[in-house]
Structure formats: C-alpha cells, structure tokens
Design a protein around this motif. Structure first.
Motif: not given
Length: 307
Positions: A16-37
């Motif tokens: 739902p947040l990504f949909a709201a950001l898309d509706a406003r044309g905002l530049d965003y990047q998901p950062w999924h941290l279930a794992e990573g470095r």
C-alpha cells in the motif's frame, strides 16, 4: 540522484505504501533486509531512508532481519544520511522492556511488568502479582505473537512445560498485569512526522492479534477497526514527546482505557500499518499522508545537497 529507500522485510505490508508513492510520482527504492550485507567502509547512497523493520519478522522466517537492519541504520547514521525511525527506534521495536522504560521516562503509565529468564524465574515473577489473571508475552514479539492470558499459576506452569510453547527469541518472558478495560477494545494512536494523525478503536473480542493491515485480517467477518472522530486526549502530547526523544517519526501506540478513565499504554509499533476499510469510512489515507511526508523529506535532502 537521491531517492526514498524503504527498508523492510514484508512485501504485503509495504505494497500500500508503494502504491501511494507511485500515485505521487515519487522516486523510491525497496530495500528488503530479510538477508543481505553491510560493507563497513563503503559510502551509502544518497536520499531518505525509512525504516519499516518489524519485531515480528521471525514469524515470516526472517529471523535476523532486525539485527541486519540495526547494522544498516548505524552505517547510514555514521554517514549523516536522513533516516526516519532510526537505530533507536529499531531497538525499541524489538525490546518491550526498553519501550516501557522509555515511556515511563516521559510520564506515560504502563502495566506493571516483570521480565524473567527461565522457568523458575517466570513462576517466581508471577507470585509477585497480587491477583490473576496475568498476561504472559515475549519481550520480542510483534503483531500479538505469543501473547497469552493466564488464569492461574497451574496454567502458567502448563504453558511453560508444553513442548509446543515457543519461547521468546531473546529468552525473556514478560509477566504483566492484566488491565481490565472499560470496554472490550483498545485505542491505537497513529503518528506521522512525529505528530498525531488519528486514533482507531480496535475491537479485542477475538484476541490479541491486532495488526490493522489488510494482510493481517482475521476471518471473523466483523469489522474490528473504527477511526474515532475528533479524538483528543492529554496523552497525545506525552506520546509526541516520547517519539521525539527516541528517534521515532512514524508509529502506532496502543493503550487500554480503564473503568476509572486511565490510559494504560502497552505497545509501541514503529512499523505501523493502516486499515483500509476504516480509513475509507472517513475519507483519510495513512499511507497517503506517509507518502507525502517522505516526499517532503526527500525534497529537503535534495535542496541541502544542491545548496
């Protein structure tokens, strides 16, 4: 180019947040941290970093996501990046005893709570309370996971001895006063940009799993969430002081109203969600307001960089 980075581990809650950001044309990047470095000496990207890490990540097999997030947030903060719900917030998200200490420091009443490690210590802690029932819950839980109403010392012993009982991740059980509510409900106060947005009445007749996200809906066929028109209470000013003191800008805080009118605060959710049906009934959008806030924060970062 600076952008909004959404730090999380749950795709259903962020949609739902990504949909709201898309509706406003905002530049965003998901950062999924279930794992990573995390590379200690690297330079992080520019932008705004919104932390939506949840204490309940282990219930989705993302056991070490909060630990990884703490390291990422510390790295970002070392480099002066704009972090919303910073490392102090994630520490409180996964430590309810720390929540209660922080709430009490600004004069917010919480239930009497004893943390205990080990079977004998839990049983001894329960004896310190003058009456039953009591609440037993993990220090690190989330979304109501593991919260139980315990009616007697015998039932408590049965729970602790049951091989099916899932013990807390950090080993700490919380033994807590059961707060008798004036009505079978709790009140959840939502904050964005550190300021009060609205309050929700949440029906507790079906138990302690009170996550408002649509993805968490229980199959009861009954609406449990209702936004309270014109809610105001002196506790809101204390909540805002608490948030400001602990690096939290977006949160849902829950309290129980007692028959004598006291508001007893028992949970702080730094990864907050909103109930779409309740919002539609009054024409408000928490995710829309959140997206607007993130957009303003991004504008501020870009202006500072251009100056």
């Amino acid at each position: 180019m600076s952008k909004i980075h959404i730090i999380h581990e749950n795709d259903a809650w962020t949609a739902p947040l990504f949909a709201a950001l898309d509706a406003r044309g905002l530049d965003y990047q998901p950062w999924h941290l279930a794992e990573g470095r995390v590379e200690a000496n690297a330079i992080p990207p520019e932008g705004v970093f919104y932390n939506r890490m949840s204490a309940s990540s282990h219930t989705r097999d993302h056991r070490f996501a909060p630990e990884l997030t703490r390291q990422v947030l510390a790295w970002l903060e070392t480099h002066g990046r704009r972090v919303i719900n910073d490392s102090r917030a994630v520490n409180l998200e996964i430590d309810k005893l720390a929540q209660y200490r922080a709430l009490a420091s600004v004069g917010i009443e919480t239930p009497r709570t004893i943390g205990a490690v080990g079977r004998a210590s839990v049983l001894a802690a329960a004896k310190d309370f003058p009456s039953w029932p009591l609440i037993l819950k993990p220090n690190r839980g989330g979304a109501g996971a593991g919260v139980q109403l315990v009616e007697s010392p015998a039932q408590l012993a049965e729970i602790l001895d049951d091989p099916a009982t899932e013990w807390p991740l950090d080993g700490i059980w919380l033994v807590q006063d059961y707060i008798r509510a004036a009505e079978p409900c709790i009140t959840r106060c939502e904050f964005i940009d550190g300021r009060f947005l609205y309050a929700v009445r949440v029906d507790t007749s079906d138990g302690f799993e009170l996550c408002p996200a649509d993805a968490c809906a229980l199959p009861t066929g009954r609406e449990r969430f209702e936004i309270i028109d014109g809610f105001d209470d002196p506790i809101l000013r204390r909540y805002e002081r608490f948030l400001a003191a602990n690096g939290i800008e977006v949160a849902g805080i829950e309290f129980v109203r007692t028959p004598d009118g006291r508001a007893i605060t028992y949970d702080v959710n730094t990864n907050t969600n909103y109930n779409a049906k309740a919002e539609q009934a009054v024409g408000v959008s928490g995710m829309g307001q959140l997206a607007d806030f993130l957009g303003r924060a991004l504008d501020e970062v870009r202006h500072r960089k251009a100056a």
